[in-house]
Design an enzyme around this catalytic site. Structure first.
Site, mmCIF file in Angstrom:
data_model
loop_
_atom_site.group_PDB
_atom_site.id
_atom_site.type_symbol
_atom_site.label_atom_id
_atom_site.label_comp_id
_atom_site.label_asym_id
_atom_site.label_seq_id
_atom_site.Cartn_x
_atom_site.Cartn_y
_atom_site.Cartn_z
ATOM 1 N N LYS A 46 0.837 -1.198 0.000
ATOM 2 C CA LYS A 46 0.000 0.000 0.000
ATOM 3 C C LYS A 46 0.878 1.257 0.000
ATOM 4 O O LYS A 46 2.059 1.206 0.357
ATOM 5 C CB LYS A 46 -0.925 -0.012 1.210
ATOM 6 C CG LYS A 46 -0.226 -0.073 2.563
ATOM 7 C CD LYS A 46 -1.223 -0.195 3.691
ATOM 8 C CE LYS A 46 -0.514 -0.261 5.036
ATOM 9 N NZ LYS A 46 -1.460 -0.307 6.165
ATOM 10 N N ARG A 87 -10.221 -0.501 15.772
ATOM 11 C CA ARG A 87 -10.403 0.315 14.569
ATOM 12 C C ARG A 87 -11.459 -0.410 13.739
ATOM 13 O O ARG A 87 -12.592 -0.549 14.153
ATOM 14 C CB ARG A 87 -9.075 0.471 13.805
ATOM 15 C CG ARG A 87 -8.026 1.269 14.556
ATOM 16 C CD ARG A 87 -6.868 1.667 13.646
ATOM 17 N NE ARG A 87 -6.366 0.539 12.870
ATOM 18 C CZ ARG A 87 -5.347 0.592 12.019
ATOM 19 N NH1 ARG A 87 -4.734 1.748 11.819
ATOM 20 N NH2 ARG A 87 -4.934 -0.472 11.373
ATOM 21 N N TYR A 125 14.623 31.106 5.774
ATOM 22 C CA TYR A 125 13.432 31.833 6.194
ATOM 23 C C TYR A 125 13.401 32.058 7.694
ATOM 24 O O TYR A 125 13.801 31.190 8.486
ATOM 25 C CB TYR A 125 12.175 31.067 5.778
ATOM 26 C CG TYR A 125 11.864 31.154 4.302
ATOM 27 C CD1 TYR A 125 11.558 32.366 3.704
ATOM 28 C CD2 TYR A 125 11.879 30.009 3.508
ATOM 29 C CE1 TYR A 125 11.264 32.451 2.349
ATOM 30 C CE2 TYR A 125 11.585 30.066 2.148
ATOM 31 C CZ TYR A 125 11.284 31.294 1.573
ATOM 32 O OH TYR A 125 11.002 31.377 0.240
ATOM 33 N N MET A 151 10.805 24.898 0.764
ATOM 34 C CA MET A 151 9.958 24.006 -0.028
ATOM 35 C C MET A 151 10.791 23.120 -0.964
ATOM 36 O O MET A 151 10.540 21.923 -1.086
ATOM 37 C CB MET A 151 8.958 24.812 -0.858
ATOM 38 C CG MET A 151 8.069 23.954 -1.746
ATOM 39 S SD MET A 151 6.927 24.897 -2.754
ATOM 40 C CE MET A 151 5.748 25.408 -1.523
#
Length: 822
Positions: free
Chosen positions: A490, A589, A717, A766
Site C-alpha cells: 500500500k 479500529r 526563512y 519548499m
C-alpha cells in the site's frame, strides 16, 4: 457452450500429444502460462515450457512445482520428468504450436462477435478505443497491451469466458505464413484493417505480398471494415465470397464517403454523406484510428449521436509513439518502433500538431526493412519533411549519408552510424524543440532517447531490489513451509514505488499483495500484476471496480457486506467472490466484534456468491515487549472467533494476524499466512532482526551551490540560524515539497557528505535545504545522502518522534524512484 475449465486429459487429446503422463487425469485447467513470473492460480494453470534462443521454459518446472503448478506442456522427453509428484505432463513437438491449438479449440466454444484487427500501425489504439467506447454496453475481452504475436494471440484468446459478449483481438505478423495460424485462433466475425505501411517488411517481397498476408486474417470473417483510400484492389481478391465489405474514405464508392474534414480547435469534424462525426484529436494517426472505431460502432447499430458522444470520451493512449519531456524545455516524440514512409508521414503530422514547440527536428535512420532507395525516393522524403516545416534533420545510416545532395533542410547533418551521432548530439543546442525520433530497430535509437530525455530532479530514491529479495527470503526462512506471505504494498510500497518493484517481489513467489484502496489495486492490475490482491479498508462505492479488476475486499462491517451483495447481484457471471473478514481483536479500529460473528456467518452462508478467503486481525503493539500480555490476549481472542468460521464452513479459510514484528516475536502465531510490510524494505524495531536485514533504500541528492557565510549572518526563512563563526555551506535540491520533514530543520536533522554527518542549517525550504560543509573538500555535483545505510531512516524518524512509515510515504512523486539490480 463448453465451460471455461478443461480436464488435463481432454487437453492432451486436443493437442494430440506425442506422450503424456497424467497422475490426475481429471485435473482442471483454467489458466495458461508461458512466463513463470506471471503465475496466477497455480493449481489450475497449464504451463507451456517454450524454448527460445534466450531462454527455456523447462528450466522453471521445478520452481513451478514448488509453487503449486501441476500441469505442464513440454517438448523434452517425458521420461525426464517421470516421478514428479502429483504432476501432469504432456509432451508435444512444439510448445508454441500446442498453445495455438488449445486456444483455437477454446475459441470454437464461443458464438459471439469477435473483432480481429490487423495492419501496420494503429492496431492497439483501435482495439483500446473500441473497448473504451463499448465498455458500458457489454462484457468485453480484449488483447492485453500489444499481445498480437504468435504467443500473445493464443494467450489473449484463452481469456474468453462465458460472460463475454464481445471479443477484440489484434494480430501482428512479420513473415509469410504466420497469419493463417492466427486466423485459426482468432477466427474473427468482424475484421478491421488499419493503416498499411512497410514496417516489418523484411521478409516480404513487396507491399502487396505483405497486405495479402494480413488479409488472411479475414478468410472466414463476415464483415471487413477498412479505409478504401488505402487498400481496395487487394481486398477484392480475398477468397471469401460471403465477406461483406464496409469501407470509408474519400473514394466515391466508399460505404461511408467523406465529403469534408475540418479542424476545429483541438478536434476534427468529418462530414460523411450520412452524418457527421467529431473526433477529439487533430493528428492524422488519431483521426484514422478513431474513424475505424466510429465506423465499427455504426455497423454495430449505434446512431450518429451516440457514436459522437462516445468519441468525445476518448483519451490518448500511450503507445509506441510516445511523448517524453526532454532537455531545455523540449519534447521527444519517440517512435522508434517502426520506420516506413506512411508511418513517417503520420508521425510528422502528429509532430506538426505540437504547436507550443516552434522548432521541429527529425532524427531518422536508414529504411533498412525495405528495398534500397534511389535519388527519387530520398527527394520525396525531403519534400515530405519540408511540407511539415522541419527545421533540423539528423540522419543515421549509409543510405542517407550517400544521398545528402537530395536534402534541402535549413539545418541538416548526416552520420554513418549510431555511435557517431551519439558522440555529436551531446554538443547540440536543443531548446524548446519537438524532436521526432524514428529509426529501424537495428540502429538502437533508444540510446538517443536516453541522451535527450530531460534530466529529472537530482534528488532520487534509490531502491535495491536484491536487498528487498534478501529481506523477503530472510523472513521466509523464519516461517513454516506451509505459511503463506502477504506483501504489504500500500501507499506505493511505503513510498518506494509500485509496479517495477512489485513485479520483482511477485517473481519470488509472494502469495498475496495488499493495498489500502481500490485505485491502488486497479493501478497494479493495469500494470499487469496478476498476483491476488487484498484491498484493505475497502470502500463500498468501489465494489464494482473490485469485481471488474479481480480485487478481493476486506469486509469489516455488515453494512459494507450488504453493499457488496447488492453489487454481486448485478454480476451474473460471478459464481464465487472472495472476501477477507476483518476481526477486531482489541485494536478497536475496523473489524467485527465477537457478538457480530454469528449473524455474519449466517449472512455469508445464505449467499453462495460469497467465499471467505481469509479471516484476519491486526496486532496493536507486537513490537513492544511491555505490551506482550495484550498481544497474546489479542491472539487468543482471534483464535476463538476464527474457530467459529472454520466450524461453520466446509472449505479451507486462511488465518493471519502477524505483521513483520509479530513474525519475529510471536512465531507460534504464524497460522496460515503472515503480512510482511516494512520488514520487507529493511526496517525492524527488533534488534536481532535489524542486523540481519539489508538496507534497501537510499535517498540521495547533490550539491547545487557552495558559499561562505560570515560570522553573525543568518540562513533561511525567518532567520532561525545565525553563524557562530565563518563557515562554508552548501545548498541541496530537496525540501519539504519532496517530503523532507520540517522537523529536521535547525540541526535536528543531518545528512551525509563525504562520509561525514553534517547538520541541516536553518529552516528547510519548499525545494531546497542548506547544510554545513565547513572543512570538507566539496564541489558542486557531489553526492549527499539524506536517508541511507549511513543515515538510517528509522533513527531519523525516532529523533523527531515519528516512525519510518511517515518519512517514506511522505516522499513526493517528483522524487524519482530508481531501481538498482546489482
Amino acid at each position: 457452450m463448453k465451460n471455461v475449465m478443461y480436464k488435463i486429459s481432454e487437453i492432451s487429446t486436443i493437442l494430440k500429444a506425442s506422450h503424456d503422463c497424467l497422475t490426475d487425469s481429471d485435473a482442471l485447467v483454467s489458466e495458461v502460462c508461458f512466463d513463470s513470473r506471471q503465475l496466477y492460480d497455480p493449481e489450475k494453470t497449464l504451463f507451456f515450457a517454450i524454448k527460445t534462443a534466450r531462454n527455456d521454459g523447462h528450466f522453471y518446472i521445478d520452481e513451478l512445482l514448488r509453487r503449486g503448478v501441476r500441469n505442464f506442456v513440454i517438448t523434452e522427453p517425458i521420461a525426464n520428468y517421470a516421478g514428479k509428484s502429483k504432476a501432469n505432463f504432456i509432451e508435444v513437438t512444439d510448445a508454441v504450436t500446442a498453445m495455438q491449438q488449445l486456444a483455437a479449440f477454446h475459441r470454437q466454444q464461443f458464438d459471439i462477435h469477435v473483432i480481429g484487427i490487423t495492419g501496420s500501425n494503429g492496431k492497439t489504439i483501435v482495439k483500446e478505443w473500441l473497448a473504451q467506447m463499448l465498455a458500458d454496453c457489454c462484457s468485453i475481452v480484449k488483447s492485453p497491451n500489444s499481445y498480437n504475436s504468435q504467443i500473445g494471440v493464443p494467450f489473449s484468446v484463452w481469456k474468453m469466458k462465458p460472460q463475454h459478449r464481445l471479443a477484440i483481438f489484434e494480430a501482428g505478423i512479420s513473415e509469410v505464413g504466420e497469419m493463417a495460424k492466427l486466423e485459426q485462433i482468432i477466427h474473427p466475425t468482424i475484421g478491421i484493417l488499419t493503416n498499411i505501411g512497410e514496417a516489418h517488411a523484411s521478409f516480404f517481397n513487396n507491399k502487396k505480398e505483405k497486405l495479402q498476408e494480413k488479409l488472411t486474417l479475414f478468410t472466414h470473417a463476415k464483415i471487413l471494415i477498412y479505409n478504401k483510400d488505402h487498400a481496395d484492389e487487394e481486398i477484392m481478391e480475398i477468397n471469401n465470397p460471403s465477406l461483406q465489405l464496409i469501407s470509408w474514405g474519400k473514394a466515391e464508392n466508399a460505404t461511408y464517403r467523406i465529403l469534408d474534414m475540418v479542424e476545429i480547435n483541438s478536434s476534427t469534424e468529418i462530414k460523411f454523406e450520412e452524418g457527421i462525426i467529431t473526433i477529439p484529436f487533430v493528428d492524422q494517426a488519431s483521426i484514422e484510428n478513431a474513424t475505424h472505431a466510429a465506423v465499427t460502432m455504426l455497423f454495430l447499430g449505434f446512431g450518429w449521436d451516440e457514436v459522437n458522444a462516445r468519441l468525445a470520451r476518448l483519451q490518448s493512449i500511450q503507445m509506441r509513439m510516445e511523448v517524453i519531456e526532454a532537455l531545455n524545455q523540449s519534447i521527444i516524440i519517440n517512435d522508434t518502433y517502426s520506420l516506413d514512409i506512411n508511418s513517417l508521414r503520420i508521425a510528422l503530422q502528429f509532430q506538426l500538431s505540437q504547436s507550443p514547440f516552434g522548432k521541429k527536428c527529425v532524427i531518422l535512420s536508414d529504411f533498412e526493412q525495405i528495398k534500397a532507395f534511389n535519388d527519387q525516393d530520398y527527394t520525396e522524403i525531403n519534400n515530405l519533411l519540408l511540407s511539415h516545416k522541419i527545421d533540423r534533420l539528423l540522419t543515421v545510416g549509409k543510405g542517407f549519408y550517400q544521398h545528402q545532395h537530395c536534402f534541402k533542410i535549413s539545418e541538416q547533418c548526416f552520420f554513418e552510424n549510431t555511435e557517431k551521432i551519439l558522440s555529436s548530439i551531446r554538443k547540440m543546442d536543443f531548446f524548446k524543440e519537438s524532436i521526432l525520433i524514428k529509426g529501424a530497430r537495428s540502429f538502437h535509437f533508444e540510446q538517443i532517447v536516453d541522451l535527450l530525455r530531460m534530466r529529472t530532479h537530482r534528488t532520487i530514491l534509490q531502491v535495491s531490489l536484491p536487498a528487498i529479495i534478501h529481506n523477503l527470503n530472510f523472513f521466509r526462512s523464519k516461517l513454516q513451509p506451509q505459511t503463506q506471505i502477504v506483501a504489504m504494498v500500500k501507499a506505493l510500497c511505503y513510498g518506494l514505488g509500485d509496479a517495477e518493484l512489485i513485479h520483482e517481489i511477485c517473481y519470488h513467489n509472494i502469495d498475496y499483495l495488499a493495498v489500502a484502496y481500490t485505485d491502488e489495486g486497479v493501478h497494479l492490475r493495469l500494470r499487469d500484476i496478476k498476483t491476488p490482491i487484498i484491498v484493505l479498508g475497502a470502500e463500498a462505492h468501489s465494489f464494482d471496480m473490485m469485481v471488474e479488476y479481480d480485487l478481493e475486499p476486506e469486509i469489516f462491517n455488515l453494512h459494507y457486506l450488504e453493499k457488496l451483495e447488492w453489487v454481486l447481484e448485478n454480476h451474473l457471471e460471478i459464481e464465487q467472490f472472495k472476501i477477507h473478514i476483518k476481526i477486531d481483536s482489541g485494536m478497536h479500529r475496523l473489524g467485527f466484534d465477537e457478538e457480530d460473528i454469528d449473524p455474519l456467518i449466517q449472512k455469508i452462508k445464505s449467499n453462495p456468491k460469497l467465499k471467505i478467503a481469509s479471516v484476519f486481525s491486526h496486532l496493536a503493539s507486537s513490537e513492544d515487549a511491555v505490551d506482550d500480555h495484550f498481544t497474546k490476549e489479542q491472539i487468543r481472542r482471534f483464535d476463538i472467533m476464527n474457530q467459529r468460521f472454520r466450524d461453520a464452513f466446509d472449505y479451507p479459510i486462511l488465518r493471519h494476524i502477524l505483521n513483520s514484528s509479530g513474525i519475529a516475536r510471536f512465531p507460534e502465531a504464524q497460522m496460515d499466512m503472515v503480512r510482511l510490510g516494512l520488514g520487507l524494505y529493511g526496517f525492524s524495531p527488533i534488534q536481532e532482526y535489524r542486523v540481519q536485514l539489508q538496507h534497501a533504500i537510499t535517498l540521495k541528492t547533490v550539491i547545487t551551490q557552495i558559499k561562505t557565510v560570515k560570522k553573525g549572518d543568518t540562513i533561511g526563512y525567518n532567520r532561525t540560524f545565525a553563524a557562530a563563526d565563518d563557515m562554508t555551506v552548501a545548498v541541496i535540491p530537496i525540501g519539504y515539497a519532496d517530503g523532507l520533514p520540517l522537523a529536521l530543520s535547525n540541526g535536528a536533522g543531518k545528512v551525509v557528505v563525504k562520509g561525514e554527518k553534517r547538520n541541516i542549517l536553518g529552516k528547510i525550504s519548499m525545494d531546497m535545504t542548506v547544510i554545513d560543509v565547513t572543512g570538507l573538500d566539496v564541489q558542486i555535483g557531489d553526492e549527499v545522502i539524506v536517508y541511507g545505510e549511513e543515515n538510517p531512516v528509522d533513527e531519523i524518524a525516532k529523533s523527531i518522534n515519528t516512525i519510518p512509515y511517515e518519512l517514506l510515504t511522505s516522499l513526493s512523486k517528483r522524487v524519482q524512484r530508481v531501481y538498482v539490480m546489482e
